[in-house]
Motif scaffolding. Structure first.
Motif, PDB file in Angstrom:
ATOM      1  N   THR A  32       0.813  -1.215  -0.022  1.00  0.00           N
ATOM      2  CA  THR A  32       0.146   0.050  -0.114  1.00  0.00           C
ATOM      3  C   THR A  32       0.815   1.183  -0.119  1.00  0.00           C
ATOM      4  O   THR A  32       0.300   2.310  -0.215  1.00  0.00           O
ATOM      5  N   GLN A  33       2.158   0.943   0.127  1.00  0.00           N
ATOM      6  CA  GLN A  33       3.319   2.423   0.063  1.00  0.00           C
ATOM      7  C   GLN A  33       4.418   1.832  -0.771  1.00  0.00           C
ATOM      8  O   GLN A  33       4.768   0.832  -0.672  1.00  0.00           O
ATOM      9  N   ALA A  34       4.822   2.897  -1.503  1.00  0.00           N
ATOM     10  CA  ALA A  34       5.998   2.773  -2.202  1.00  0.00           C
ATOM     11  C   ALA A  34       7.112   2.718  -1.440  1.00  0.00           C
ATOM     12  O   ALA A  34       7.160   3.155  -0.214  1.00  0.00           O
ATOM     13  N   GLY A  35       8.218   2.151  -1.897  1.00  0.00           N
ATOM     14  CA  GLY A  35       9.539   2.180  -1.245  1.00  0.00           C
ATOM     15  C   GLY A  35      10.219   0.852  -1.498  1.00  0.00           C
ATOM     16  O   GLY A  35       9.767  -0.183  -2.454  1.00  0.00           O
ATOM     17  N   ASP A  36      11.276   0.583  -1.076  1.00  0.00           N
ATOM     18  CA  ASP A  36      12.007  -0.625  -1.144  1.00  0.00           C
ATOM     19  C   ASP A  36      11.846  -1.543  -0.054  1.00  0.00           C
ATOM     20  O   ASP A  36      11.918  -1.004   1.185  1.00  0.00           O
ATOM     21  N   TYR A  37      11.409  -2.491  -0.297  1.00  0.00           N
ATOM     22  CA  TYR A  37      11.062  -3.594   1.066  1.00  0.00           C
ATOM     23  C   TYR A  37      12.262  -4.814   0.795  1.00  0.00           C
ATOM     24  O   TYR A  37      12.030  -5.859   0.033  1.00  0.00           O
ATOM     25  N   PRO A  38      13.322  -4.788   1.589  1.00  0.00           N
ATOM     26  CA  PRO A  38      14.227  -5.943   1.676  1.00  0.00           C
ATOM     27  C   PRO A  38      13.568  -7.283   2.304  1.00  0.00           C
ATOM     28  O   PRO A  38      12.528  -6.841   3.464  1.00  0.00           O
ATOM     29  N   TYR A  39      13.896  -8.403   2.242  1.00  0.00           N
ATOM     30  CA  TYR A  39      13.297  -9.335   2.936  1.00  0.00           C
ATOM     31  C   TYR A  39      14.311 -10.623   2.787  1.00  0.00           C
ATOM     32  O   TYR A  39      15.310 -10.370   2.007  1.00  0.00           O
ATOM     33  N   PHE A  40      14.141 -11.469   3.636  1.00  0.00           N
ATOM     34  CA  PHE A  40      14.917 -12.668   3.803  1.00  0.00           C
ATOM     35  C   PHE A  40      14.378 -13.990   4.204  1.00  0.00           C
ATOM     36  O   PHE A  40      12.954 -13.777   4.646  1.00  0.00           O
ATOM     37  N   CYS A  41      14.962 -15.187   4.349  1.00  0.00           N
ATOM     38  CA  CYS A  41      14.289 -16.288   4.846  1.00  0.00           C
ATOM     39  C   CYS A  41      14.989 -16.557   6.211  1.00  0.00           C
ATOM     40  O   CYS A  41      16.088 -16.402   6.355  1.00  0.00           O
ATOM     41  N   SER A  42      14.102 -16.332   7.177  1.00  0.00           N
ATOM     42  CA  SER A  42      14.616 -16.658   8.498  1.00  0.00           C
ATOM     43  C   SER A  42      15.429 -18.031   8.701  1.00  0.00           C
ATOM     44  O   SER A  42      16.084 -18.123   9.750  1.00  0.00           O
ATOM     45  N   LEU A  43      14.998 -19.326   7.832  1.00  0.00           N
ATOM     46  CA  LEU A  43      15.588 -20.476   8.054  1.00  0.00           C
ATOM     47  C   LEU A  43      17.096 -20.511   7.433  1.00  0.00           C
ATOM     48  O   LEU A  43      17.741 -21.447   7.731  1.00  0.00           O
ATOM     49  N   HIS A  44      17.012 -19.695   6.377  1.00  0.00           N
ATOM     50  CA  HIS A  44      18.453 -19.594   5.567  1.00  0.00           C
ATOM     51  C   HIS A  44      18.810 -18.336   5.632  1.00  0.00           C
ATOM     52  O   HIS A  44      18.415 -17.754   4.436  1.00  0.00           O
ATOM     53  N   PRO A  45      19.151 -17.480   6.441  1.00  0.00           N
ATOM     54  CA  PRO A  45      19.445 -15.928   6.516  1.00  0.00           C
ATOM     55  C   PRO A  45      20.167 -15.399   5.358  1.00  0.00           C
ATOM     56  O   PRO A  45      19.881 -14.261   5.287  1.00  0.00           O
TER      57      PRO A  45
END
Ligand SMILES: [Cu+2]
Length: 132
Positions: free
Chosen positions: A108-121
Protein backbone atom coordinates in the motif's frame (compact mmCIF):
# COMPACT_ATOMS: atom_id res chain seq x y z
CA UNK A 1 -42.40 -7.19 -19.61
CA UNK A 2 -42.89 -9.54 -22.52
CA UNK A 3 -40.27 -12.17 -23.32
CA UNK A 4 -38.47 -10.02 -25.92
CA UNK A 5 -38.14 -7.09 -23.52
CA UNK A 6 -36.93 -9.38 -20.73
CA UNK A 7 -34.25 -10.87 -22.98
CA UNK A 8 -33.18 -7.39 -24.12
CA UNK A 9 -33.01 -6.16 -20.51
CA UNK A 10 -30.89 -9.16 -19.50
CA UNK A 11 -28.58 -8.55 -22.43
CA UNK A 12 -28.12 -4.88 -21.55
CA UNK A 13 -27.48 -5.78 -17.90
CA UNK A 14 -24.81 -8.27 -18.97
CA UNK A 15 -23.10 -5.66 -21.19
CA UNK A 16 -23.17 -3.05 -18.42
CA UNK A 17 -21.73 -5.53 -15.91
CA UNK A 18 -18.91 -6.40 -18.32
CA UNK A 19 -18.16 -2.71 -18.96
CA UNK A 20 -18.14 -1.92 -15.22
CA UNK A 21 -15.79 -4.82 -14.58
CA UNK A 22 -13.43 -3.68 -17.36
CA UNK A 23 -13.42 -0.07 -16.09
CA UNK A 24 -12.78 -1.16 -12.50
CA UNK A 25 -9.84 -3.27 -13.67
CA UNK A 26 -8.43 -0.42 -15.73
CA UNK A 27 -8.73 2.14 -12.96
CA UNK A 28 -6.61 0.12 -10.56
CA UNK A 29 -3.96 -1.18 -12.97
CA UNK A 30 -3.54 -3.96 -10.45
CA UNK A 31 -1.48 -6.93 -11.48
CA UNK A 32 0.07 -10.02 -10.04
CA UNK A 33 3.83 -9.93 -9.57
CA UNK A 34 5.22 -13.44 -9.28
CA UNK A 35 8.49 -14.20 -7.52
CA UNK A 36 9.89 -17.74 -7.34
CA UNK A 37 11.82 -19.25 -4.45
CA UNK A 38 14.09 -21.18 -6.80
CA UNK A 39 15.11 -24.86 -6.56
CA UNK A 40 18.19 -25.21 -4.34
CA UNK A 41 17.45 -21.88 -2.64
CA UNK A 42 18.78 -23.07 0.74
CA UNK A 43 22.40 -22.71 -0.40
CA UNK A 44 21.85 -19.52 -2.44
CA UNK A 45 22.04 -15.86 -1.47
CA UNK A 46 20.56 -13.02 -3.56
CA UNK A 47 19.90 -15.54 -6.35
CA UNK A 48 17.54 -17.57 -4.14
CA UNK A 49 14.61 -15.47 -5.40
CA UNK A 50 13.69 -14.85 -9.02
CA UNK A 51 13.36 -12.20 -10.09
CA UNK A 52 15.48 -10.20 -7.66
CA UNK A 53 15.11 -7.33 -7.26
CA UNK A 54 11.46 -7.52 -8.29
CA UNK A 55 9.32 -4.52 -9.18
CA UNK A 56 5.68 -3.92 -8.28
CA UNK A 57 3.18 -1.07 -8.03
CA UNK A 58 1.06 -0.05 -5.07
CA UNK A 59 -2.11 -2.16 -5.27
CA UNK A 60 -0.47 -5.11 -7.03
CA UNK A 61 -0.51 -8.53 -5.46
CA UNK A 62 2.99 -9.89 -4.99
CA UNK A 63 3.04 -13.69 -4.88
CA UNK A 64 6.08 -15.70 -3.79
CA UNK A 65 5.90 -19.37 -4.82
CA UNK A 66 8.15 -21.95 -3.19
CA UNK A 67 9.51 -23.99 -6.12
CA UNK A 68 12.13 -25.63 -3.90
CA UNK A 69 11.75 -28.90 -2.00
CA UNK A 70 12.50 -27.32 1.39
CA UNK A 71 10.55 -25.11 3.76
CA UNK A 72 11.30 -21.38 3.47
CA UNK A 73 10.04 -18.03 4.74
CA UNK A 74 9.80 -14.60 3.09
CA UNK A 75 10.01 -11.99 5.85
CA UNK A 76 10.26 -8.26 5.29
CA UNK A 77 13.22 -6.70 7.05
CA UNK A 78 16.95 -7.21 6.94
CA UNK A 79 19.82 -8.86 8.77
CA UNK A 80 17.50 -11.50 10.17
CA UNK A 81 15.30 -8.86 11.86
CA UNK A 82 11.69 -8.95 10.57
CA UNK A 83 9.95 -5.55 10.45
CA UNK A 84 6.46 -7.07 10.26
CA UNK A 85 5.40 -5.64 6.86
CA UNK A 86 4.90 -9.11 5.35
CA UNK A 87 5.74 -12.76 5.89
CA UNK A 88 5.19 -12.78 9.63
CA UNK A 89 2.27 -13.26 11.97
CA UNK A 90 1.20 -10.45 14.34
CA UNK A 91 3.66 -11.79 16.97
CA UNK A 92 6.43 -11.58 14.28
CA UNK A 93 6.85 -15.35 14.15
CA UNK A 94 7.41 -16.41 10.52
CA UNK A 95 4.78 -17.59 8.05
CA UNK A 96 6.27 -20.90 6.86
CA UNK A 97 5.99 -21.57 3.11
CA UNK A 98 6.07 -25.33 2.40
CA UNK A 99 7.13 -26.60 -1.04
CA UNK A 100 4.55 -25.68 -3.68
CA UNK A 101 2.83 -23.11 -1.46
CA UNK A 102 2.65 -19.32 -1.79
CA UNK A 103 2.81 -16.16 0.28
CA UNK A 104 1.02 -12.98 -0.84
CA UNK A 105 1.60 -9.29 -0.05
CA UNK A 106 -0.34 -6.28 -1.33
CA UNK A 107 1.85 -3.20 -0.94
CA UNK A 108 0.00 0.00 0.00
CA UNK A 109 3.10 2.24 0.12
CA UNK A 110 5.92 2.86 -2.33
CA UNK A 111 9.46 2.05 -1.28
CA UNK A 112 12.12 -0.63 -1.19
CA UNK A 113 11.21 -3.67 0.85
CA UNK A 114 14.18 -5.88 1.70
CA UNK A 115 13.30 -9.41 2.81
CA UNK A 116 14.96 -12.66 3.85
CA UNK A 117 14.33 -16.28 4.81
CA UNK A 118 14.80 -16.75 8.55
CA UNK A 119 15.51 -20.49 8.07
CA UNK A 120 18.38 -19.63 5.67
CA UNK A 121 19.34 -16.01 6.48
CA UNK A 122 21.73 -15.84 3.50
CA UNK A 123 18.63 -15.92 1.25
CA UNK A 124 17.87 -12.24 0.65
CA UNK A 125 15.79 -10.27 -1.81
CA UNK A 126 14.39 -6.81 -2.47
CA UNK A 127 10.92 -5.82 -3.61
CA UNK A 128 10.81 -2.36 -5.20
CA UNK A 129 7.38 -0.73 -5.08
CA UNK A 130 6.44 2.39 -7.00
CA UNK A 131 3.19 4.40 -6.95
CA UNK A 132 0.10 3.03 -8.71
CU1 LIG B 1 14.90 -20.60 3.22
Amino acid sequence: MNRKATTLAAGIAAILATAAFALAGQAAYAANVNIDIVPGASTKTNDAFSSNPAEAHVGDTVVWTNKDGALHTVESGSSGAPDGKFGTKPDKSPELIPPGKTLEFKPTQAGDYPYFCSLHPAMVGTLKVTGS
